[in-house]
Design a protein around this motif. Structure first.
Motif, PDB file in Angstrom:
ATOM      1  N   PRO A 160       0.843  -1.202   0.000  1.00 40.17           N
ATOM      2  CA  PRO A 160       0.000   0.000   0.000  1.00 40.17           C
ATOM      3  C   PRO A 160       0.882   1.257   0.000  1.00 40.17           C
ATOM      4  O   PRO A 160       1.877   1.315   0.721  1.00 40.17           O
ATOM      5  CB  PRO A 160      -0.786  -0.121   1.314  1.00 40.17           C
ATOM      6  N   ILE A 161       0.519   2.235  -0.804  1.00 38.64           N
ATOM      7  CA  ILE A 161       1.313   3.460  -0.868  1.00 38.64           C
ATOM      8  C   ILE A 161       1.477   4.073   0.519  1.00 38.64           C
ATOM      9  O   ILE A 161       2.551   4.566   0.884  1.00 38.64           O
ATOM     10  CB  ILE A 161       0.664   4.483  -1.824  1.00 38.64           C
ATOM     11  N   ALA A 162       0.413   4.020   1.318  1.00 37.67           N
ATOM     12  CA  ALA A 162       0.459   4.624   2.649  1.00 37.67           C
ATOM     13  C   ALA A 162       1.446   3.926   3.572  1.00 37.67           C
ATOM     14  O   ALA A 162       1.796   4.465   4.629  1.00 37.67           O
ATOM     15  CB  ALA A 162      -0.935   4.595   3.277  1.00 37.67           C
ATOM     16  N   ALA A 163       1.921   2.728   3.186  1.00 40.81           N
ATOM     17  CA  ALA A 163       2.878   2.009   4.027  1.00 40.81           C
ATOM     18  C   ALA A 163       4.288   2.539   3.864  1.00 40.81           C
ATOM     19  O   ALA A 163       5.165   2.239   4.690  1.00 40.81           O
ATOM     20  CB  ALA A 163       2.842   0.512   3.698  1.00 40.81           C
ATOM     21  N   TRP A 164       4.541   3.325   2.800  1.00 38.83           N
ATOM     22  CA  TRP A 164       5.909   3.810   2.583  1.00 38.83           C
ATOM     23  C   TRP A 164       5.971   5.250   2.058  1.00 38.83           C
ATOM     24  O   TRP A 164       7.057   5.755   1.795  1.00 38.83           O
ATOM     25  CB  TRP A 164       6.676   2.878   1.643  1.00 38.83           C
ATOM     26  N   ALA A 165       4.839   5.906   1.941  1.00 43.87           N
ATOM     27  CA  ALA A 165       4.826   7.307   1.512  1.00 43.87           C
ATOM     28  C   ALA A 165       3.725   8.053   2.258  1.00 43.87           C
ATOM     29  O   ALA A 165       2.711   7.470   2.639  1.00 43.87           O
ATOM     30  CB  ALA A 165       4.605   7.415   0.010  1.00 43.87           C
ATOM     31  N   ASP A 166       3.949   9.337   2.452  1.00 43.96           N
ATOM     32  CA  ASP A 166       2.973  10.201   3.109  1.00 43.96           C
ATOM     33  C   ASP A 166       2.885  11.490   2.294  1.00 43.96           C
ATOM     34  O   ASP A 166       3.834  12.277   2.266  1.00 43.96           O
ATOM     35  CB  ASP A 166       3.395  10.504   4.544  1.00 43.96           C
ATOM     36  N   LEU A 167       1.757  11.673   1.619  1.00 38.60           N
ATOM     37  CA  LEU A 167       1.571  12.851   0.781  1.00 38.60           C
ATOM     38  C   LEU A 167       1.030  14.045   1.562  1.00 38.60           C
ATOM     39  O   LEU A 167       0.842  15.123   0.998  1.00 38.60           O
ATOM     40  CB  LEU A 167       0.622  12.515  -0.382  1.00 38.60           C
ATOM     41  N   GLY A 168       0.807  13.859   2.862  1.00 47.21           N
ATOM     42  CA  GLY A 168       0.277  14.941   3.678  1.00 47.21           C
ATOM     43  C   GLY A 168       1.129  16.199   3.675  1.00 47.21           C
ATOM     44  O   GLY A 168       0.613  17.309   3.464  1.00 47.21           O
ATOM     45  N   PRO A 169       2.451  16.081   3.894  1.00 47.39           N
ATOM     46  CA  PRO A 169       3.288  17.294   3.888  1.00 47.39           C
ATOM     47  C   PRO A 169       3.265  18.033   2.553  1.00 47.39           C
ATOM     48  O   PRO A 169       3.186  19.270   2.526  1.00 47.39           O
ATOM     49  CB  PRO A 169       4.679  16.745   4.215  1.00 47.39           C
ATOM     50  N   ILE A 170       3.335  17.310   1.438  1.00 46.71           N
ATOM     51  CA  ILE A 170       3.266  17.967   0.129  1.00 46.71           C
ATOM     52  C   ILE A 170       1.932  18.673  -0.042  1.00 46.71           C
ATOM     53  O   ILE A 170       1.870  19.816  -0.508  1.00 46.71           O
ATOM     54  CB  ILE A 170       3.456  16.951  -1.022  1.00 46.71           C
ATOM     55  N   THR A 171       0.867  17.993   0.338  1.00 47.44           N
ATOM     56  CA  THR A 171      -0.476  18.579   0.208  1.00 47.44           C
ATOM     57  C   THR A 171      -0.573  19.882   0.984  1.00 47.44           C
ATOM     58  O   THR A 171      -1.116  20.884   0.499  1.00 47.44           O
ATOM     59  CB  THR A 171      -1.541  17.583   0.702  1.00 47.44           C
ATOM     60  N   ALA A 172      -0.019  19.885   2.210  1.00 46.03           N
ATOM     61  CA  ALA A 172      -0.061  21.091   3.027  1.00 46.03           C
ATOM     62  C   ALA A 172       0.752  22.213   2.407  1.00 46.03           C
ATOM     63  O   ALA A 172       0.329  23.385   2.386  1.00 46.03           O
ATOM     64  CB  ALA A 172       0.445  20.775   4.433  1.00 46.03           C
ATOM     65  N   VAL A 173       1.923  21.878   1.884  1.00 42.88           N
ATOM     66  CA  VAL A 173       2.789  22.898   1.272  1.00 42.88           C
ATOM     67  C   VAL A 173       2.131  23.494   0.030  1.00 42.88           C
ATOM     68  O   VAL A 173       2.128  24.721  -0.163  1.00 42.88           O
ATOM     69  CB  VAL A 173       4.167  22.299   0.926  1.00 42.88           C
ATOM     70  N   LEU A 174       1.563  22.648  -0.821  1.00 41.07           N
ATOM     71  CA  LEU A 174       0.940  23.148  -2.045  1.00 41.07           C
ATOM     72  C   LEU A 174      -0.323  23.949  -1.741  1.00 41.07           C
ATOM     73  O   LEU A 174      -0.664  24.882  -2.477  1.00 41.07           O
ATOM     74  CB  LEU A 174       0.624  21.988  -2.991  1.00 41.07           C
ATOM     75  N   ALA A 175      -0.998  23.605  -0.647  1.00 40.19           N
ATOM     76  CA  ALA A 175      -2.157  24.404  -0.249  1.00 40.19           C
ATOM     77  C   ALA A 175      -1.714  25.802   0.142  1.00 40.19           C
ATOM     78  O   ALA A 175      -2.425  26.791  -0.089  1.00 40.19           O
ATOM     79  CB  ALA A 175      -2.891  23.721   0.910  1.00 40.19           C
TER      80      ALA A 175
END
Length: 335
Positions: free
Chosen positions: A307-322
């Motif tokens: 699962p992507i969530a097992a080795w990546a976290d897109l939360g920080p990118i999402t926050a930065v781009l917001a």
């Protein structure tokens, strides 16, 4: 009275906030690289980290295995590593690692060869230099050469480590061909005994795969999350600046690498057009596609997709781009 003053002084010192520890970023280049990956160190040199409010300290090691080991042992908070190594660690049971961005999603690789290797078919039986078995350059090279009609089983693979070592070996005739970045090739391309066998564009068309990411431990995300976002913000802003204004990258590199001729920097700036990570460098679709490709290799035979969530976290990118807002690709130069 003296004792009372001493006690009060100690109490006052203890009441002061502890000095913030630098955010340590582990890189696998021994000097400023001549690739888009330079954006990380230029973000420090040009003040982007300062403006984002984060103090960054670089830790240099050789190749991804040492970078992974350093990060996992707490010798750094973030590491620029091969996605293959991150995925392998996850498959082997690691649950504490997450990719959070890619400052260099598109590595400007090419295959350089001795002048007597006129076509990819001539590589059969030849010595091909790689970083190590399973390294990014090795995996991508095998895919690219297969696309060019070369059977990897016919190659004599020679593990030599860093790109500069492979370039030196190529010049000395110790190997017949190798994959190196265009920046490394620029330092040797005036030698009549070497030439480009497979160019940057052809290499990318054969292997359009996200291969390098910046990863952190989960405890770093929990304890220093704002700094993780600040690092991503600074690198993204620097990438946007260099993408929109290639002359800014040239000027910054002239300060960082005065040993590199300006003509080479101008050539590289043009070659990097469209390759800067102006949006954090990775999406869920790109991560999934990269994993699918890696799992086709013999090193991952029989391994199920993680699962992507097992080795990546897109939360920080999402926050930065917001915070920064999107960027219109139409405003950026292309090759």
């Amino acid at each position: 009275m003296l004792r009372l003053i001493s006690i009060c002084a100690v109490a006052a010192l203890l009441a002061l906030p502890a000095a913030a520890k630098p955010f340590r970023l582990i890189v696998t280049d021994m000097e400023m690289p001549l690739v888009p990956n330079s954006v990380m160190e230029l973000a420090e040199q040009e003040g982007y980290f300062d403006r984002a409010g984060v103090e960054v300290e670089f830790v240099r090691v050789q190749q991804t295995p040492l970078a992974m080991a350093a990060m996992r042992s707490g010798e750094g908070e973030m590491a620029n590593v091969a996605l293959e190594s991150l995925l392998r660690a996850t498959v082997e049971g690691a649950t504490d690692l997450r990719a959070v961005m890619s400052p260099n999603r598109a590595l400007p690789y090419l295959v350089a060869a001795r002048s007597d290797v006129a076509a990819p078919a001539d590589l059969a039986g030849k010595r091909f230099g790689i970083g190590r078995i399973g390294s990014v350059d090795h995996l991508l090279s095998m895919k690219v050469l297969e696309e060019a009609g070369v059977d990897p089983a016919t190659l004599q693979l020679v593990a030599l480590g860093q790109p500069q070592a492979r370039a030196t070996a190529l010049l000395a005739g110790q190997i017949d061909a190798t994959t190196i970045g265009i920046g490394t090739f620029a330092a040797i391309d005036d030698d009549p005994n070497v030439s480009t066998l497979i160019g940057v564009d052809a290499f990318w068309r054969a292997a359009p795969v996200l291969s390098k990411v910046n990863a952190v431990r989960r405890d770093t995300l929990a304890e220093r999350g704002p700094e993780v976002q600040a690092v991503i913000e600074a690198i993204t802003l620097a990438a946007r600046d260099f993408a929109a204004h290639p002359d800014h990258w040239i000027a910054a590199m002239k300060k960082a690498r005065p040993d590199v001729p300006e003509a080479d920097l101008e050539m590289l700036a043009a070659a990097f057009a469209g390759q800067w990570s102006v949006d954090g460098g990775m999406t869920e679709a790109e991560l999934a596609a990269a994993q699918d490709w890696l799992l086709t290799g013999e090193d991952f035979q029989g391994v199920a997709a993680q699962p992507i969530a097992a080795w990546a976290d897109l939360g920080p990118i999402t926050a930065v781009l917001a915070k920064l807002g999107p960027i219109d690709p139409a405003t950026l130069p292309t090759r």
